[in-house]
Design an enzyme around this catalytic site. Sequence first.
Site, PDB file in Angstrom:
ATOM      1  N   GLU A   6      53.040 -14.838  57.484  1.00 38.79           N
ATOM      2  CA  GLU A   6      51.628 -15.125  56.022  1.00 38.79           C
ATOM      3  C   GLU A   6      51.399 -15.939  55.998  1.00 38.79           C
ATOM      4  OE1 GLU A   6      50.392 -11.889  55.623  1.00 38.79           O
ATOM      5  OE2 GLU A   6      52.206 -11.030  54.938  1.00 38.79           O
ATOM      6  N   THR A   8      49.704 -18.084  57.791  1.00 35.14           N
ATOM      7  CA  THR A   8      49.425 -18.812  59.198  1.00 35.14           C
ATOM      8  C   THR A   8      48.256 -18.208  60.391  1.00 35.14           C
ATOM      9  OG1 THR A   8      51.064 -17.756  60.266  1.00 35.14           O
ATOM     10  CG2 THR A   8      52.009 -19.292  59.262  1.00 35.14           C
ATOM     11  N   GLY A  97      42.384  -1.941  48.864  1.00 40.23           N
ATOM     12  CA  GLY A  97      43.263  -2.457  47.817  1.00 40.23           C
ATOM     13  C   GLY A  97      45.079  -3.144  48.039  1.00 40.23           C
ATOM     14  N   LEU A 100      46.960  -3.558  53.231  1.00 38.63           N
ATOM     15  CA  LEU A 100      47.122  -3.233  54.426  1.00 38.63           C
ATOM     16  C   LEU A 100      45.888  -2.820  55.557  1.00 38.63           C
ATOM     17  CD1 LEU A 100      49.377   0.039  53.177  1.00 38.63           C
ATOM     18  CD2 LEU A 100      49.985  -2.418  54.484  1.00 38.63           C
ATOM     19  N   ASP A 147      44.213  -9.473  61.066  1.00 42.10           N
ATOM     20  CA  ASP A 147      44.019  -7.812  60.635  1.00 42.10           C
ATOM     21  C   ASP A 147      43.143  -7.138  62.255  1.00 42.10           C
ATOM     22  OD1 ASP A 147      44.941  -8.801  58.599  1.00 42.10           O
ATOM     23  OD2 ASP A 147      43.507  -8.335  57.186  1.00 42.10           O
TER      24      ASP A 147
END
Length: 358
Positions: A6, A8, A97, A100, A147
């Site tokens: 996370e 990174t 929100g 995800l 993402d």
Amino acid sequence: MNLIGEHTDYNDGFCMPLAIPQGCDATVSAVDDPVLEIVSAQRDRPVEVELARLKPGALSGEDAWAAYVAGSIWALIERGHELPGLSVTIDSDVPVGAGLSSSAALQCAVAAAAADLAGVHLSREELVAVARQSENDFVGAPTGGLDQLASVFGDAGHVLLCDMRSLSVESLPFDLDALGLTLLVVDSKAPHQLVDGAYAERRASCEEAARQLGVRALRDVGLDDLEAAMVTLDSEVLRKRARHVITENDRTLAAAELLRAGQVPAVGPLLTASHVSLRDDFEVSVPEVDLAVEVLLAFGAYGARITGGGFGGCAIGLLEPAQARAAAIGVEGAFAGRGYATPASFTVTPARGTHRLG
């Protein structure tokens, strides 16, 4: 959803995401006028904007959500692809929100559908670039591309080890059903927002730490160099931010080795260590998510942590199915006892990424 790795991504580091079964469907058709019509099953009213007026900042206020759709169309046009007037209808069951990647699902689905309609062949790498350009340059969220990469390259039954410098992707086995394991997601209902100063501050701090350490990015500082880095950096904030990134990269690579060896439960302690680092050093967790992690561990999770950009959103836990059912009930009770909003819990398995329906 990110299993581990996370904050990174924008440090040229390593991440381990998976695509989840929840997704966004985009249906695109041509219209006669040079406009972009956007209709969402989750919104009360449509949004329309002239193609000639598509530019960053064109959609705001109540229409700000539509920027994620418009940005994908804008990015395709910016890259020289000719598009007709378009009507875009979207429907999504990704919690908004919650950390995800609902925005990435939306951008990738719209970009893929619009390109398909226009006869534009996009490689998966190009699709990632279009969706990332939409988020960074049109919406204005300085995210690192993780993402979008996960949304496009998602592989059923696998997590992805992503090298965010080379953008190379390795699929690693993560067949939870076969192992008798469950990945439980707890949506804390604490709002998750990335288009704000907190996320940008974390990124700027990492860049400043890299500058002071004389490296291109924090990815270039190994665990063996951590002690020297802590001495070199000139503030406690920079030391904390850098320590998280350096140790998180190491945890992610360690998790990859365990998955290659089929030792999935052994990944658990790395997940928990990731949460502690995100909570204490990167300071992106919130009390609701911390409570969810605490309860998941109390109910026997092999490991648990916050997932996503932070400042709200979700916790995940690696559990056996019976433990997961009990933990979900336990989290709801704990939240009620603290006066928090009622959380939503559900399980996920790795799913296929962006693809054409039908």
